[in-house]
Design an enzyme around this catalytic site. Structure first.
Site, PDB file in Angstrom:
ATOM      1  N   GLN A  78      -2.146  -6.900  -3.369  1.00 38.98           N
ATOM      2  CA  GLN A  78      -2.458  -8.262  -3.792  1.00 38.98           C
ATOM      3  C   GLN A  78      -1.171  -8.996  -4.159  1.00 38.98           C
ATOM      4  O   GLN A  78      -0.703  -8.929  -5.292  1.00 38.98           O
ATOM      5  CB  GLN A  78      -3.432  -8.264  -4.977  1.00 38.98           C
ATOM      6  CG  GLN A  78      -3.914  -9.656  -5.276  1.00 38.98           C
ATOM      7  CD  GLN A  78      -5.031  -9.690  -6.293  1.00 38.98           C
ATOM      8  OE1 GLN A  78      -5.504  -8.675  -6.779  1.00 38.98           O
ATOM      9  NE2 GLN A  78      -5.457 -10.888  -6.617  1.00 38.98           N
ATOM     10  N   PHE A  79      -0.614  -9.709  -3.179  1.00 31.69           N
ATOM     11  CA  PHE A  79       0.648 -10.415  -3.393  1.00 31.69           C
ATOM     12  C   PHE A  79       0.533 -11.507  -4.448  1.00 31.69           C
ATOM     13  O   PHE A  79       1.524 -11.890  -5.069  1.00 31.69           O
ATOM     14  CB  PHE A  79       1.190 -10.989  -2.079  1.00 31.69           C
ATOM     15  CG  PHE A  79       0.501 -12.247  -1.616  1.00 31.69           C
ATOM     16  CD1 PHE A  79       1.015 -13.492  -1.960  1.00 31.69           C
ATOM     17  CD2 PHE A  79      -0.642 -12.184  -0.832  1.00 31.69           C
ATOM     18  CE1 PHE A  79       0.390 -14.648  -1.534  1.00 31.69           C
ATOM     19  CE2 PHE A  79      -1.269 -13.336  -0.404  1.00 31.69           C
ATOM     20  CZ  PHE A  79      -0.755 -14.582  -0.754  1.00 31.69           C
ATOM     21  N   THR A  80      -0.675 -11.994  -4.709  1.00 35.25           N
ATOM     22  CA  THR A  80      -0.835 -13.079  -5.679  1.00 35.25           C
ATOM     23  C   THR A  80      -0.502 -12.647  -7.107  1.00 35.25           C
ATOM     24  O   THR A  80      -0.305 -13.497  -7.976  1.00 35.25           O
ATOM     25  CB  THR A  80      -2.258 -13.671  -5.630  1.00 35.25           C
ATOM     26  OG1 THR A  80      -3.203 -12.639  -5.906  1.00 35.25           O
ATOM     27  CG2 THR A  80      -2.539 -14.299  -4.271  1.00 35.25           C
TER      28      THR A  80
END
Length: 149
Positions: A78-80
């Site tokens: 999850q890059f966020t």
């Protein structure tokens, strides 16, 4: 690297309506990789996560790790989690690692988790994933390898 660790009674992930990962009692991990992260960050997180005592013992005290209960682990990229939200209202993801760095490091992280011998499943990096979980407790912990907190 940042990780959101959730104690779950079950969790699953689907991509395009197809089940790609599913676990029972254990941990669901959301993992974000920063452009400056290295294998040492992954190693630190893996050891902290595997030994994190957030499962109840016979007295219902949080004294047991996922290894102690022979739990299962679901890893979701999850890059966020690497969002910079300090300025304005639209988060910036400029510090998130590019796929050419993030994919091998996420794969390394998953392999190191799997070395524990626990059932380890994952989503698909970069895919539009639908993650379901039943958060047990709820118990949720956030870790950051850079600040070691």
């Amino acid at each position: 690297m940042k990780a959101v660790i959730q104690r779950v009674s079950e969790s699953s992930v689907k991509v395009d309506g197809k089940l790609v990962g599913e676990i029972g009692k254990g941990l669901m991990l959301l993992v974000g990789i920063d452009e400056n992260d290295e294998k040492t960050d992954a190693d630190w997180l893996v050891q902290k996560i595997l030994n994190l005592r957030i499962f109840g013992d016979e007295d219902d005290k949080l004294n047991l790790s996922v290894q102690d209960i022979k739990g299962e682990i679901l890893c979701i990229s999850q890059f966020t989690l690497i969002a910079d939200y300090k300025k304005g209202n639209r988060p910036s993801f400029i510090k998130a690692a590019r796929p050419e760095k993030a994919i091998p490091l996420f794969d390394y992280f998953k392999k190191e988790i799997a070395k524990s011998g626990l059932k380890t499943e994952s989503g698909i990096f970069g895919a539009d994933m639908k993650v379901s979980l039943i958060n047990d407790g709820p118990v949720t912990v956030v870790m950051d390898s850079v600040t070691k907190a």
